[in-house]
Design a protein around this motif. Sequence first.
Motif, mmCIF file in Angstrom:
data_model
loop_
_atom_site.group_PDB
_atom_site.id
_atom_site.type_symbol
_atom_site.label_atom_id
_atom_site.label_comp_id
_atom_site.label_asym_id
_atom_site.label_seq_id
_atom_site.Cartn_x
_atom_site.Cartn_y
_atom_site.Cartn_z
ATOM 1 N N UNK A 1 63.680 -27.396 -0.535
ATOM 2 C CA UNK A 1 62.514 -27.750 0.194
ATOM 3 C C UNK A 1 62.190 -27.031 1.463
ATOM 4 N N UNK A 2 63.382 -26.806 2.273
ATOM 5 C CA UNK A 2 63.013 -26.193 3.443
ATOM 6 C C UNK A 2 62.620 -24.712 3.201
ATOM 7 N N UNK A 3 63.404 -23.970 2.356
ATOM 8 C CA UNK A 3 63.053 -22.573 2.222
ATOM 9 C C UNK A 3 62.038 -22.197 1.390
ATOM 10 N N UNK A 4 61.469 -23.371 0.676
ATOM 11 C CA UNK A 4 60.038 -23.142 -0.113
ATOM 12 C C UNK A 4 59.052 -23.365 1.043
ATOM 13 N N UNK A 5 59.182 -24.348 2.066
ATOM 14 C CA UNK A 5 58.004 -24.672 2.923
ATOM 15 C C UNK A 5 57.949 -23.529 4.078
ATOM 16 N N UNK A 6 59.021 -22.679 4.327
ATOM 17 C CA UNK A 6 59.013 -21.494 5.151
ATOM 18 C C UNK A 6 58.590 -20.259 4.380
ATOM 19 N N UNK A 7 58.522 -20.374 3.202
ATOM 20 C CA UNK A 7 57.903 -19.496 2.184
ATOM 21 C C UNK A 7 59.024 -18.396 2.013
ATOM 22 N N UNK A 8 60.194 -18.766 1.793
ATOM 23 C CA UNK A 8 61.294 -17.811 1.545
ATOM 24 C C UNK A 8 62.258 -18.390 0.437
ATOM 25 N N UNK A 9 61.500 -18.492 -0.818
ATOM 26 C CA UNK A 9 62.212 -19.124 -1.720
ATOM 27 C C UNK A 9 63.642 -18.328 -2.564
ATOM 28 N N UNK A 10 63.175 -16.956 -2.099
ATOM 29 C CA UNK A 10 64.238 -16.122 -2.806
ATOM 30 C C UNK A 10 65.801 -16.437 -2.342
ATOM 31 N N UNK A 11 65.747 -17.201 -1.173
ATOM 32 C CA UNK A 11 66.951 -17.240 -0.345
ATOM 33 C C UNK A 11 67.608 -18.258 -1.307
ATOM 34 N N UNK A 12 67.103 -19.236 -1.974
ATOM 35 C CA UNK A 12 67.856 -20.050 -2.883
ATOM 36 C C UNK A 12 68.061 -19.809 -4.403
ATOM 37 N N UNK A 13 67.707 -18.388 -4.711
ATOM 38 C CA UNK A 13 67.709 -18.117 -6.145
ATOM 39 C C UNK A 13 69.239 -18.070 -6.737
ATOM 40 N N UNK A 14 70.134 -17.411 -5.946
ATOM 41 C CA UNK A 14 71.451 -17.117 -6.292
ATOM 42 C C UNK A 14 72.179 -18.685 -6.269
ATOM 43 N N UNK A 15 71.869 -19.265 -5.280
ATOM 44 C CA UNK A 15 72.792 -20.570 -4.896
ATOM 45 C C UNK A 15 72.325 -21.694 -6.011
ATOM 46 N N UNK A 16 70.781 -21.934 -6.191
ATOM 47 C CA UNK A 16 70.371 -22.804 -7.045
ATOM 48 C C UNK A 16 70.940 -22.610 -8.440
#
Length: 235
Positions: free
Chosen positions: A50-65
């Motif tokens: 939710x945090x990285x989606x809110x700051x418009x950086x969803x690619x940060x969570x690609x590998x982790x998710x």
Amino acid sequence: SCAELKCSLCVVGIQALAEMNRWREVLSWVLQYYYVPEHLPPKVLELCILLYSKVREPQVMLEVGSTWLGDQTNKSLPEYGSLLELYLLHTLLPLGRFEEAEELVRGCDVFDSEQQQALLGTICESRCQWTQQEKMHSAAEKQPHAAAETVLGALSQKLLTILTLLRRALRSMSSHFYLLPYKKMLLATFLLYLVVVRLDPASPTSLPFIYKLVQLFRQAWAAVFSPVHRPPVQD
């Protein structure tokens, strides 16, 4: 328990970093305590998505998710379905990863057929919106190029018109120049030379300069005018 206390402290730390606008450090800070993405608690993973989606950086969570959802131990957790849907809506779809999202939904045993169809419909709608946005973006990019081409075309047309008028003016001047008598032109040039140089024709020292002037004028006349267009010289 220690695990619950650790998770609660990490949640507080995530919120503190977000409030201090240090959200870039959140994921690396959390992984210092859990080491690998598969060991992240569901609540911590949810906050990170939710945090990285809110700051418009969803690619940060690609590998982790993807790593967390692919772990067999995590698939048995009761929060697995909600986290998969959260990862789908806030990470994959904003990045245009539609094929990956469809494979993830079809390969998940947690959802029944009705839930799968609902998520696949959501993916289809997001794909259509993505396509429309790309078309609008490409059309917006083409408009400045079209405007620039129109301006260049107008400038080229104006330049062509100016060159045409200039050619006509030169033709008119040359036709008038051919009609001028040769002796009058020679006399006017000679008088102009005398005025500019202030040369005395009666002086013997000026004769070589006058002779050179006449020779230069004849050479220039022979070079400019061909025998066909040269006006006749009358004595």
